[in-house]
Design a protein around this motif. Structure first.
Motif, PDB file in Angstrom:
ATOM      1  N   SER A 187       4.089 -24.415  11.154  1.00  0.00           N
ATOM      2  CA  SER A 187       4.357 -24.326   9.712  1.00  0.00           C
ATOM      3  C   SER A 187       3.056 -24.154   8.935  1.00  0.00           C
ATOM      4  CB  SER A 187       5.075 -25.586   9.221  1.00  0.00           C
ATOM      5  OG  SER A 187       6.272 -25.734   9.914  1.00  0.00           O
ATOM      6  N   GLN A 188       1.990 -24.803   9.395  1.00  0.00           N
ATOM      7  CA  GLN A 188       0.718 -24.692   8.671  1.00  0.00           C
ATOM      8  C   GLN A 188       0.046 -23.330   8.874  1.00  0.00           C
ATOM      9  OE1 GLN A 188      -1.970 -27.972   9.048  1.00  0.00           O
ATOM     10  NE2 GLN A 188      -3.611 -26.889   7.988  1.00  0.00           N
ATOM     11  N   TRP A 189       0.212 -22.726  10.065  1.00  0.00           N
ATOM     12  CA  TRP A 189      -0.561 -21.523  10.403  1.00  0.00           C
ATOM     13  C   TRP A 189       0.267 -20.253  10.495  1.00  0.00           C
ATOM     14  CZ3 TRP A 189      -5.811 -21.202  10.673  1.00  0.00           C
ATOM     15  CH2 TRP A 189      -6.501 -22.405  10.637  1.00  0.00           C
ATOM     16  N   GLU A 190       1.570 -20.337  10.195  1.00  0.00           N
ATOM     17  CA  GLU A 190       2.426 -19.185  10.478  1.00  0.00           C
ATOM     18  C   GLU A 190       1.960 -17.900   9.787  1.00  0.00           C
ATOM     19  OE1 GLU A 190       6.818 -18.709   9.056  1.00  0.00           O
ATOM     20  OE2 GLU A 190       6.175 -20.657   8.314  1.00  0.00           O
ATOM     21  N   LYS A 191       1.276 -18.026   8.643  1.00  0.00           N
ATOM     22  CA  LYS A 191       0.822 -16.816   7.941  1.00  0.00           C
ATOM     23  C   LYS A 191      -0.571 -16.377   8.395  1.00  0.00           C
ATOM     24  CE  LYS A 191       3.855 -16.761   4.080  1.00  0.00           C
ATOM     25  NZ  LYS A 191       4.784 -17.707   4.689  1.00  0.00           N
ATOM     26  N   ASN A 192      -1.192 -17.155   9.248  1.00  0.00           N
ATOM     27  CA  ASN A 192      -2.531 -16.779   9.718  1.00  0.00           C
ATOM     28  C   ASN A 192      -2.708 -17.172  11.188  1.00  0.00           C
ATOM     29  OD1 ASN A 192      -5.180 -15.991   9.909  1.00  0.00           O
ATOM     30  ND2 ASN A 192      -6.013 -17.774   8.804  1.00  0.00           N
ATOM     31  N   LEU A 193      -1.819 -16.635  12.020  1.00  0.00           N
ATOM     32  CA  LEU A 193      -1.877 -16.990  13.449  1.00  0.00           C
ATOM     33  C   LEU A 193      -3.158 -16.461  14.097  1.00  0.00           C
ATOM     34  CD1 LEU A 193       1.899 -16.476  14.212  1.00  0.00           C
ATOM     35  CD2 LEU A 193       0.644 -18.633  14.379  1.00  0.00           C
ATOM     36  N   LEU A 194      -3.625 -15.307  13.628  1.00  0.00           N
ATOM     37  CA  LEU A 194      -4.880 -14.786  14.183  1.00  0.00           C
ATOM     38  C   LEU A 194      -6.026 -15.754  13.885  1.00  0.00           C
ATOM     39  CD1 LEU A 194      -6.483 -12.601  15.613  1.00  0.00           C
ATOM     40  CD2 LEU A 194      -6.659 -11.368  13.439  1.00  0.00           C
ATOM     41  N   GLY A 195      -6.017 -16.302  12.666  1.00  0.00           N
ATOM     42  CA  GLY A 195      -7.050 -17.288  12.306  1.00  0.00           C
ATOM     43  C   GLY A 195      -7.009 -18.483  13.252  1.00  0.00           C
ATOM     44  N   LEU A 196      -5.801 -18.947  13.575  1.00  0.00           N
ATOM     45  CA  LEU A 196      -5.677 -20.095  14.488  1.00  0.00           C
ATOM     46  C   LEU A 196      -6.197 -19.723  15.882  1.00  0.00           C
ATOM     47  CD1 LEU A 196      -4.665 -23.035  14.843  1.00  0.00           C
ATOM     48  CD2 LEU A 196      -2.539 -22.057  15.701  1.00  0.00           C
ATOM     49  N   GLU A 213      -9.532  -7.398  20.205  1.00  0.00           N
ATOM     50  CA  GLU A 213      -8.254  -6.678  20.035  1.00  0.00           C
ATOM     51  C   GLU A 213      -7.113  -7.411  20.731  1.00  0.00           C
ATOM     52  OE1 GLU A 213      -7.760  -4.182  17.955  1.00  0.00           O
ATOM     53  OE2 GLU A 213      -9.863  -4.389  17.408  1.00  0.00           O
ATOM     54  N   ASP A 214      -7.406  -8.065  21.833  1.00  0.00           N
ATOM     55  CA  ASP A 214      -6.368  -8.843  22.526  1.00  0.00           C
ATOM     56  C   ASP A 214      -5.874  -9.981  21.627  1.00  0.00           C
ATOM     57  OD1 ASP A 214      -6.599  -7.267  24.712  1.00  0.00           O
ATOM     58  OD2 ASP A 214      -7.361  -8.798  26.068  1.00  0.00           O
ATOM     59  N   LEU A 215      -6.801 -10.653  20.950  1.00  0.00           N
ATOM     60  CA  LEU A 215      -6.389 -11.744  20.066  1.00  0.00           C
ATOM     61  C   LEU A 215      -5.493 -11.208  18.949  1.00  0.00           C
ATOM     62  CD1 LEU A 215      -8.567 -13.468  21.538  1.00  0.00           C
ATOM     63  CD2 LEU A 215      -9.028 -14.531  19.335  1.00  0.00           C
ATOM     64  N   LYS A 216      -5.897 -10.079  18.390  1.00  0.00           N
ATOM     65  CA  LYS A 216      -5.097  -9.488  17.303  1.00  0.00           C
ATOM     66  C   LYS A 216      -3.692  -9.182  17.800  1.00  0.00           C
ATOM     67  CE  LYS A 216      -8.294  -6.888  14.529  1.00  0.00           C
ATOM     68  NZ  LYS A 216      -8.833  -5.561  14.351  1.00  0.00           N
TER      69      LYS A 216
END
Ligand code: MLT
Length: 240
Positions: A187-196, A213-216
């Protein structure tokens, strides 16, 4: 996540969902979505070599990863981006990775065995909602026995969506501390999963190996409508 009495229509007594967002289960989902015949998983590199010898070279691909890097002598490492339709179509991927394929081997005796990542989350949720297994185990691969952020957030993404589809309030999960914290993380990171993924220890390891690119790719949600399901011990095929 619910009792047998609450699930009278259950078709599957037990379902085990292996998660290795970075990157084994993301790779497995990608290979099957791209037309791979099957993915066969191994914890042991020598066993992989022995077993794959029985297959014609043009019908197989061998992938080996240790510590994030490609194992010398293998055609592929563990980057899902290498698994293009041109390469994998009609072929079986024989794969051994540091953690993810070991997880799949460890749970191979469960009733239904599934490989899940963020990229195929919706397909996994649909299966769980439709089949109503009596017990669902979500097994994060982590790193050599340790907790991982990326697998926990994926477990949370799956559980969050199952709760939404079944109108199950989070209160019903009371007592399941792991599940509630996984849903909170999502819930906290759903809009920024790449950031996590960038904060995760294995994410950092992969960044040091130039796998940006794999992380993305692995941070995307619900982009592949594919459900990798074990058909015989260690062999996963596209379900349905
Ligand atoms: C694993 O199985 O530990 C991972 O998939 C490692 C990787 O990023 O290749």
């Amino acid at each position: 996540y619910h009792t047998p009495e609450q699930a009278p229509n259950s078709e599957v007594p037990e379902c085990a969902i292996a998660v290795d967002v970075l990157r084994a289960t993301s790779t497995i989902a990608t290979v099957l979505a791209a037309g791979g015949e099957a993915v066969q998983v191994f914890s042991d590199l020598d066993k992989l070599m022995q077993e794959s010898e029985n297959w014609q070279p043009e019908k197989r691909l061998r992938a080996g990863e240790r510590g994030g890097g490609k194992v010398p002598g293998f055609e592929l490492g563990n980057s899902p981006l290498d698994c293009t339709p041109e390469l994998v179509q009609g072929r079986r991927l024989f794969i051994s990775t540091t953690n993810g394929t070991r997880t799949l081997q460890r749970i191979q005796d469960a009733g239904a065995v599934i490989a899940a990542a963020l990229i195929n989350r919706a397909a996994v949720v649909k299966y769980v909602v439709d089949k109503e297994p009596l017990n669902v185990w979500i097994v994060g691969s982590g790193w050599e026995g340790s907790y991982s952020l990326e697998d926990t957030v994926c477990a949370g993404a799956i559980a969050h969506s199952v709760c939404q589809h079944t109108n199950l309030p989070i209160e019903k999960l009371a007592g399941n501390d792991e599940m509630i914290s996984a849903i909170s993380l999502y819930s906290q990171w759903e809009k920024n999963l790449l950031g996590l993924l960038h904060h995760a220890s294995h994410g950092q390891r992969l960044l040091r190996l130039d796998c940006h690119e794999d992380l993305k790719y692995c941070s995307q949600t619900d982009i592949l409508d594919v459900l990798p399901m074990q058909q015989e011990p260690g062999v996963l095929k596209k379900y349905g």
